[in-house]
Structures are given as C-alpha cells and as structure tokens.
Design a protein around this motif. Structure first.
Motif, short mmCIF file in Angstrom:
data_model
loop_
_atom_site.label_atom_id
_atom_site.label_comp_id
_atom_site.label_asym_id
_atom_site.label_seq_id
_atom_site.Cartn_x
_atom_site.Cartn_y
_atom_site.Cartn_z
N ILE A 123 18.44 -18.40 31.97
CA ILE A 123 18.92 -17.02 31.88
C ILE A 123 17.77 -16.03 31.87
O ILE A 123 16.81 -16.19 31.10
CB ILE A 123 19.77 -16.83 30.60
N LEU A 124 17.87 -15.03 32.73
CA LEU A 124 16.98 -13.88 32.64
C LEU A 124 17.75 -12.82 31.85
O LEU A 124 18.81 -12.37 32.28
CB LEU A 124 16.61 -13.36 34.03
N GLU A 133 19.58 -7.26 18.37
CA GLU A 133 20.57 -7.86 19.27
C GLU A 133 19.93 -8.91 20.18
O GLU A 133 20.50 -9.97 20.44
CB GLU A 133 21.27 -6.78 20.11
N VAL A 134 18.72 -8.61 20.65
CA VAL A 134 18.01 -9.54 21.54
C VAL A 134 17.62 -10.80 20.76
O VAL A 134 17.82 -11.93 21.23
CB VAL A 134 16.77 -8.86 22.15
N ILE A 135 17.11 -10.61 19.54
CA ILE A 135 16.73 -11.75 18.70
C ILE A 135 17.95 -12.64 18.44
O ILE A 135 17.89 -13.87 18.53
CB ILE A 135 16.11 -11.25 17.37
N GLY A 136 19.09 -11.99 18.16
CA GLY A 136 20.32 -12.74 17.90
C GLY A 136 20.80 -13.53 19.10
O GLY A 136 21.22 -14.68 18.98
N THR A 137 20.70 -12.91 20.29
CA THR A 137 21.18 -13.60 21.50
C THR A 137 20.25 -14.76 21.86
O THR A 137 20.72 -15.85 22.22
CB THR A 137 21.31 -12.60 22.67
N PHE A 138 18.95 -14.55 21.76
CA PHE A 138 18.00 -15.64 22.03
C PHE A 138 18.22 -16.81 21.06
O PHE A 138 17.98 -17.96 21.42
CB PHE A 138 16.55 -15.13 21.96
N GLY A 139 18.70 -16.48 19.86
CA GLY A 139 18.92 -17.51 18.86
C GLY A 139 20.20 -18.31 19.04
O GLY A 139 20.55 -19.14 18.21
N GLN A 140 20.92 -18.06 20.15
CA GLN A 140 22.14 -18.83 20.44
C GLN A 140 21.84 -20.07 21.27
O GLN A 140 22.68 -20.97 21.37
CB GLN A 140 23.16 -17.98 21.23
N VAL A 141 20.67 -20.09 21.91
CA VAL A 141 20.37 -21.16 22.88
C VAL A 141 19.02 -21.79 22.54
O VAL A 141 18.20 -21.19 21.83
CB VAL A 141 20.36 -20.61 24.33
N PRO A 142 18.75 -22.99 23.05
CA PRO A 142 17.46 -23.63 22.75
C PRO A 142 16.29 -22.78 23.23
O PRO A 142 16.41 -22.03 24.21
CB PRO A 142 17.53 -24.95 23.53
N GLY A 144 13.20 -21.48 25.12
CA GLY A 144 12.79 -21.70 26.50
C GLY A 144 13.93 -21.61 27.50
O GLY A 144 13.71 -21.64 28.71
N ALA A 145 15.19 -21.49 26.99
CA ALA A 145 16.34 -21.44 27.91
C ALA A 145 16.55 -20.05 28.49
O ALA A 145 17.29 -19.87 29.45
CB ALA A 145 17.60 -21.90 27.17
N MET A 146 15.89 -19.03 27.88
CA MET A 146 16.04 -17.65 28.34
C MET A 146 14.67 -17.00 28.44
O MET A 146 13.78 -17.29 27.66
CB MET A 146 16.87 -16.84 27.33
N THR A 147 14.55 -16.09 29.41
CA THR A 147 13.33 -15.30 29.57
C THR A 147 13.71 -13.83 29.49
O THR A 147 14.67 -13.39 30.13
CB THR A 147 12.67 -15.58 30.93
N LEU A 148 12.95 -13.07 28.69
CA LEU A 148 13.23 -11.64 28.53
C LEU A 148 12.63 -10.84 29.68
O LEU A 148 11.46 -11.04 30.04
CB LEU A 148 12.66 -11.14 27.20
N VAL A 149 13.44 -9.95 30.24
CA VAL A 149 12.97 -9.02 31.27
C VAL A 149 13.24 -7.62 30.72
O VAL A 149 14.39 -7.26 30.48
CB VAL A 149 13.73 -9.23 32.60
N GLU A 150 12.17 -6.84 30.52
CA GLU A 150 12.36 -5.55 29.85
C GLU A 150 12.62 -4.39 30.81
O GLU A 150 13.25 -3.40 30.44
CB GLU A 150 11.14 -5.22 28.98
#
Length: 316
Positions: A123-124, A133-142, A144-150
């Motif tokens: 996921i990008l 909100e970003v910290i919470g969403t990243f904390g739903q998945v393992p 390395g499964a998501m990369t933040l795009v600002e």
C-alpha cells in the motif's frame, strides 16, 4: 460608539464545524463518564480542539499520551483518529475496559488496509507523517506493508518493492486538490495501482473545503476556527489561500487581530470539523464589537450523516 462602527459583511460557510465522527467521539466520552463515573481516561486528545478537551476535562476526563499512564481498573477511550492494533491488544491484556471512539470512516480505511495486505498488495498511503490517524492506520498491518507518500514530490520519488502489485489509501482529512495531484502522479508512474473504492477523504473534509471555495471568491479575508494540530482545519486555510484570499487560523475569538480586517468589506468564517459552533458565535460576537456586522450563511450541501454509538453505551 454604534454610529462609527464600519459595516462588515460576514459570510458563514456551511457545512462547518463538528462532523458526525467528532460528535460521536465526544458523546462516547460523555456517556462513559455518566456510565462509569469520573475519572475516565482518554488516550490522546479525543479530537484536536483545546476547547473541547478542556470541557471534557471539567466533566472528569483525564487525557494521557500513552496507555501506560492509565491506571488499572479504570475505563479508557481511544481517540477519534484511531489507534494501532497493539493498543487495544495491550488494553485487553491488562484487563482494561476500553471504548473505541475511532471515526467509522477511519475504521473503514483500517479494514481496507488489512484486506489489501492480506491479498498480497503493497500500500502507498497518502498522508502526513506523524499525524495520529496515519500512525493508527500503519499500526493495522505488519511493518513494511505500507509506504507513506506525503506529496507530489514523494509520489515522484517513491520506489515500492513490487511496482506491479500496489494499492493506495489516504488519510481522511487531506486537501482534496493536493490528494488528486499526488494520486495523478502515482497513477502515471504505476498504471496498475489499485483504487480500493471511492475516495477515502471523508465527506466532512470534502464538504468543508467545498464550502470555503464557494465563499472565498466573494471575501476579502477568511477566518478559520480550529487547532494548529488539526489537519482538516489547516487544509481549510490552504484552500482559502489557493483561492487567492488571505486567511488565518484562530483557536478562539481572542486570537483575532483586528489589523487583519482593515480595509475588508466582506469576511468569510468557517470552522474545522473538531471546532464547536459556540466558538463560531464567540468570534462573530467579537467582530461585532468593532463592526456593524451583516451576517449571511452560505450552504453548499446539507449534511445528514449520523454514526451509531458503540454497543453498551446507547443505554447510558
């Protein structure tokens, strides 16, 4: 005095102020205090607004940064922005009674993230680093499964592990225009990127930005009531500025500098999704101390969204 007050038109944007998710989160804290008695602990600011937080503190809410600061045997509420999975897991492990005030639209993004990752997609995630909100969403998945795009620059430079197997999600409180620009870059670079459904930017964020656009062209200046750590409020200031109008964020009426309004004939007023209507009235009253105010509400869309309370609290 009244004879020498200059005239000033105030255009009040609608929709403005509280959204359904904020309403629900505040109500959860109030009902928890009714049901369990004070104190009720809240992890992080329930919503990003000092007035709201102070009002709830006066009723018996205690705000803490981390779960470790919550004593045993007292209820704890999680904020509207959502929390990483590890937080409720830790609360359950300690036997704490917890209430999740996460906005249902944020929870929807959480479930989408889980589904996409279990389907093998990377996921990008379009959002602002460090926002709860970003910290919470990243904390739903393992990890390395998501990369933040600002932003657009980030979209141009991101290099995901498998460019052919991507999906995107977004923070719910972003600028509609910025997100569209960032997304356009991602779609150009990764034509196969999966859009999991309609835009994640919430109805309230889009509606409040649309309302500002609708009045900005008629205004000489825009005032946005909201907190400096409120993403959706900061975006409203940007929307006004992009429409070519100077704009300022104020937390309370006392923050208003009358020098900003010098020479203005028409001033626009709005409030972020976590700012209560009482603060709008307070600001209008303060402006009326110096100006002969004519007030007009400009409604661009009617909001009728209501979110259900968690089970066990409706009865409280």
């Amino acid at each position: 005095m009244s004879g020498i007050r200059p005239p000033l038109d105030l255009l009040i944007a609608a929709p403005r102020g509280f959204c359904a998710g904020v309403d629900r989160a505040i109500r959860i804290v109030e009902l928890a205090i009714e049901k369990y008695g004070a104190p009720v602990y809240v992890r992080h600011e329930i919503v990003h607004n000092k007035f709201v937080v102070d009002t709830l503190k006066a009723q018996g809410a205690i705000f803490v940064d981390e779960l470790d600061q919550v004593p045993d045997d007292v209820p704890v509420v999680f904020s509207a922005h959502g929390v990483p999975k590890a937080v409720p897991a830790k609360a359950a492990e300690r036997g704490l009674e917890y209430l999740d005030a996460t906005c249902p639209l944020v929870s929807k993004v959480h479930r989408q993230a889980e589904r996409l990752v279990s389907a093998g997609r990377h996921i990008l995630f379009i959002g602002h680093a460090g926002h709860p909100e970003v910290i919470g969403t990243f904390g739903q998945v393992p990890e390395g499964a998501m990369t933040l795009v600002e932003d657009v620059e980030g979209a141009e430079s991101v290099s995901p592990p498998d460019p052919t197997n991507l999906a995107f999600l977004t923070q719910t409180t972003l600028s509609v225009d910025d997100t569209a620009a960032t997304l356009a870059v991602l779609k150009r670079r990764f034509p196969d990127i999966l859009a999991p459904g309609p835009d994640d930017i919430c109805y309230a964020t889009s509606n409040r930005q649309g309302a500002v656009k609708a009045i900005a062209e008629q205004c000489d200046f825009m005032l946005v009531i909201g907190a400096p750590n409120s993403s959706n409020s900061l975006r409203l200031v940007e929307v006004a500025e992009r429409s070519g109008k100077p704009a300022r964020l104020v937390q309370r009426a006392a923050d208003l500098d009358f020098a900003w309004l010098e020479g203005a004939r028409t001033v626009g007023v709005t409030a972020g999704a976590s700012a209560p209507e009482v603060l709008v009235r307070e600001l209008v009253t303060r402006i009326a101390e110096r100006y002969e105010v004519t007030e007009r509400e400009v409604e661009t869309v009617a909001e009728k969204v209501v979110f259900k309370l968690p089970r066990g609290l409706e009865a409280a």
